[in-house]
Design a protein around this motif. Structure first.
Motif, PDB file in Angstrom:
ATOM      1  N   VAL A   1      87.060  36.640  62.678  1.00  0.00           N
ATOM      2  CA  VAL A   1      85.861  37.245  63.271  1.00  0.00           C
ATOM      3  C   VAL A   1      85.452  38.518  62.532  1.00  0.00           C
ATOM      4  CG1 VAL A   1      86.267  36.259  65.550  1.00  0.00           C
ATOM      5  CG2 VAL A   1      87.289  38.464  64.981  1.00  0.00           C
ATOM      6  N   LEU A   2      85.875  38.637  61.295  1.00  0.00           N
ATOM      7  CA  LEU A   2      85.706  39.867  60.535  1.00  0.00           C
ATOM      8  C   LEU A   2      84.369  39.977  59.813  1.00  0.00           C
ATOM      9  CD1 LEU A   2      87.280  42.434  59.815  1.00  0.00           C
ATOM     10  CD2 LEU A   2      88.293  41.198  57.886  1.00  0.00           C
ATOM     11  N   ASP A   3      83.750  38.874  59.519  1.00  0.00           N
ATOM     12  CA  ASP A   3      82.584  38.857  58.633  1.00  0.00           C
ATOM     13  C   ASP A   3      81.483  39.800  59.110  1.00  0.00           C
ATOM     14  OD1 ASP A   3      81.112  37.796  56.383  1.00  0.00           O
ATOM     15  OD2 ASP A   3      79.845  36.770  57.850  1.00  0.00           O
ATOM     16  N   GLY A   4      81.080  40.717  58.235  1.00  0.00           N
ATOM     17  CA  GLY A   4      79.964  41.602  58.510  1.00  0.00           C
ATOM     18  C   GLY A   4      80.258  42.774  59.419  1.00  0.00           C
ATOM     19  N   ALA A   5      81.506  42.975  59.788  1.00  0.00           N
ATOM     20  CA  ALA A   5      81.844  44.055  60.727  1.00  0.00           C
ATOM     21  C   ALA A   5      81.805  45.415  60.042  1.00  0.00           C
ATOM     22  CB  ALA A   5      83.225  43.822  61.323  1.00  0.00           C
TER      23      ALA A   5
ATOM     24  N   PRO B   1      89.229  47.375  76.865  1.00  0.00           N
ATOM     25  CA  PRO B   1      88.073  46.719  77.485  1.00  0.00           C
ATOM     26  C   PRO B   1      87.046  47.708  78.045  1.00  0.00           C
ATOM     27  CG  PRO B   1      90.081  45.569  78.091  1.00  0.00           C
ATOM     28  CD  PRO B   1      90.494  46.822  77.376  1.00  0.00           C
ATOM     29  N   LEU B   2      87.509  48.848  78.554  1.00  0.00           N
ATOM     30  CA  LEU B   2      86.579  49.871  79.015  1.00  0.00           C
ATOM     31  C   LEU B   2      85.773  50.428  77.851  1.00  0.00           C
ATOM     32  CD1 LEU B   2      88.919  51.853  81.453  1.00  0.00           C
ATOM     33  CD2 LEU B   2      87.253  50.076  82.030  1.00  0.00           C
ATOM     34  N   LEU B   3      86.443  50.623  76.734  1.00  0.00           N
ATOM     35  CA  LEU B   3      85.758  51.115  75.543  1.00  0.00           C
ATOM     36  C   LEU B   3      84.781  50.069  75.013  1.00  0.00           C
ATOM     37  CD1 LEU B   3      85.469  53.458  73.625  1.00  0.00           C
ATOM     38  CD2 LEU B   3      87.451  52.630  72.368  1.00  0.00           C
ATOM     39  N   ARG B   4      85.166  48.800  75.114  1.00  0.00           N
ATOM     40  CA  ARG B   4      84.252  47.735  74.699  1.00  0.00           C
ATOM     41  C   ARG B   4      82.958  47.787  75.514  1.00  0.00           C
ATOM     42  NH1 ARG B   4      85.251  41.143  74.407  1.00  0.00           N
ATOM     43  NH2 ARG B   4      83.079  40.646  73.892  1.00  0.00           N
ATOM     44  N   GLU B   5      83.076  47.976  76.816  1.00  0.00           N
ATOM     45  CA  GLU B   5      81.881  48.072  77.664  1.00  0.00           C
ATOM     46  C   GLU B   5      80.974  49.209  77.197  1.00  0.00           C
ATOM     47  OE1 GLU B   5      82.998  48.483  81.721  1.00  0.00           O
ATOM     48  OE2 GLU B   5      84.105  46.576  81.793  1.00  0.00           O
ATOM     49  N   GLN B   6      81.572  50.325  76.828  1.00  0.00           N
ATOM     50  CA  GLN B   6      80.772  51.462  76.390  1.00  0.00           C
ATOM     51  C   GLN B   6      80.116  51.187  75.045  1.00  0.00           C
ATOM     52  OE1 GLN B   6      80.374  54.332  78.456  1.00  0.00           O
ATOM     53  NE2 GLN B   6      78.631  54.346  77.055  1.00  0.00           N
TER      54      GLN B   6
ATOM     55  N   ILE C   1      76.237  48.154  70.354  1.00  0.00           N
ATOM     56  CA  ILE C   1      77.188  47.796  69.298  1.00  0.00           C
ATOM     57  C   ILE C   1      77.822  46.460  69.671  1.00  0.00           C
ATOM     58  CG2 ILE C   1      79.342  48.473  68.160  1.00  0.00           C
ATOM     59  CD1 ILE C   1      78.515  51.417  68.858  1.00  0.00           C
ATOM     60  N   HIS C   2      77.838  45.525  68.745  1.00  0.00           N
ATOM     61  CA  HIS C   2      78.410  44.209  69.001  1.00  0.00           C
ATOM     62  C   HIS C   2      79.923  44.277  68.869  1.00  0.00           C
ATOM     63  CE1 HIS C   2      74.319  42.779  68.782  1.00  0.00           C
ATOM     64  NE2 HIS C   2      74.195  43.287  67.557  1.00  0.00           N
ATOM     65  N   VAL C   3      80.624  43.628  69.774  1.00  0.00           N
ATOM     66  CA  VAL C   3      82.090  43.637  69.760  1.00  0.00           C
ATOM     67  C   VAL C   3      82.606  42.209  69.703  1.00  0.00           C
ATOM     68  CG1 VAL C   3      84.188  44.314  70.985  1.00  0.00           C
ATOM     69  CG2 VAL C   3      82.157  45.782  71.080  1.00  0.00           C
TER      70      VAL C   3
END
Length: 383
Positions: free
Chosen positions: A141-145, A115-120, A126-128
């Motif tokens: 939730v994989l489409d276009g990643a 979650p800390l890395l997600r915030e960064q 960058i969309h998560v």
């Protein structure tokens, strides 16, 4: 150099004790000592493998070769990059591969620092997206990643997903796949053989197994991707010290002996917990009754050293922890000495107050099981 991949197939034990060793030289040690150098002699034009200590080091070279031989036997073309910690390795993959506007898919039940890395990542534009590890929920939730991050078995819940299935779906859509292989180790699971682009792990844990160093690594099948990882390490400077790298290489020689004893002990502890009324939500992929067992059995050769379970409440769990004699109350896992902790004390995992993450060490199985059962008896109501 002494590439085991150039020879007939060997067993994991043989590979482990020989991995990364240089060709023998008379009067020289079989595993050269750590090279402590910030700079190297470099007259004239810049050439050769060793120029400056942030870029390359002979001790890293041998360790990187050894890890590559364990993660991808018979594949001398793989590239391995070692880091100062597991989080440095994880960050290197995500932050070197994703750009502003890209989408990254993470597990929502993985390591508590994610979650800390997600915030960064989100701070960089960058969309998560997130989804649980179990039942390949990340497919939704994989489409276009740009990148899919898999953690299997997940930490601390021990869910397992079908790596081949996720990789096939991801690659069909042009998505890169990284697998956190920390809990399984290269002897328990080989993500590159399952199709992943990156195998990433904290070498702090089962890889080195003695709880005395921090280390991380990334193994890639693609030279261009690996170059991006090395460039990120150069920019950030998250390099391992030569002593840590040497200790890690030394420790690899016993990984087969250590992990197989730990796996046996983890299974023995899990089996002993099956009939305990106070234990709920018992998870270990090696148990035939575990929800993840069938998937794990298809892609893993060993099920890891970690068992998770829940006791009735915080107080019960703390009494259990205090009563243990052979098990250290400590975080991390994968060491030769058994450890356990009430995981909720950190506050970062969505687990109950009585949740225990137990890491089986290399003690005698009967002694370890007896200690766990005695502690459970001591922790019960009215004890």
């Amino acid at each position: 150099m002494d590439h085991l991949s150039d020879r007939r197939p060997y067993g994991d034990g043989t590979r482990a004790v020989r991995a990364g060793l240089p060709e023998p030289v008379k009067n020289e040690p079989t595993l050269p000592g750590p090279v402590f150098a910030a700079h190297f002699h470099l007259p004239g034009d810049v050439s050769g493998p060793y120029t400056y200590g942030r870029d390359t080091n002979p001790t890293w070279t041998l360790l990187e070769r050894a890890i590559g031989e364990l993660e991808a036997p018979g594949r001398p073309d793989v590239d391995t990059v070692v880091f100062a910690s597991g989080m440095a390795a994880i960050s290197a993959v995500l932050l070197s591969q994703a750009r502003t506007g890209d989408t990254v898919v993470l597990p929502d039940d993985g390591y508590q620092a994610l979650p800390l890395l997600r915030e960064q990542l989100e701070a960089y534009g960058i969309h998560v997206r997130t989804a649980p590890t179990g039942e390949e929920a990340q497919l939704e939730v994989l489409d276009g990643a740009r990148l899919l991050w898999i953690e299997t078995p997940s930490n601390p819940g021990l869910d397992v997903c079908d790596v081949r299935r996720l990789v096939a779906a991801a690659h069909a859509g042009g998505t890169l796949v990284a697998v956190d292989n920390t809990l399984a180790t290269p002897l328990g699971q080989r993500p590159l053989e399952l199709g992943a682009d990156f195998s990433v792990a904290s070498g702090t844990k089962g890889l080195t197994g003695h709880g005395d160093l921090l280390l991380g690594y990334v193994v890639c099948r693609d030279a261009e991707l690996a170059a991006g990882i090395r460039r990120w390490r150069k920019i950030i400077g998250a390099i391992p010290g030569p002593m840590e790298a040497w200790l890690a290489h030394r420790s690899l020689a016993t990984i087969d002996l250590r992990t197989r004893r730990q796996w046996d002990n983890a299974l023995a502890v899990a089996e002993a917990l099956l009939d305990r009324a106070e234990v709920t939500d018992l998870r270990y992929p090696g148990l035939p009754s575990d929800p993840s067992h069938k998937t794990a059995a298809r892609q893993m050769s060993g099920f890891g050293s970690v068992v998770s379970f829940t006791l009735p409440d915080r107080e019960h769990a703390e009494r259990f922890m205090a009563a243990l004699r052979l098990v250290e109350d400590a975080t991390s896992f994968g060491g030769v000495r058994s450890t356990a902790e009430r995981r909720r004390r950190w506050g970062g995992d969505a687990v109950p107050e009585g949740f225990i993450r137990f890491s089986a060490g290399a003690e005698d199985p009967a002694d370890l099981v007896a200690d766990v059962l005695r502690a459970l008896d001591s922790a019960g109501p009215g004890a």
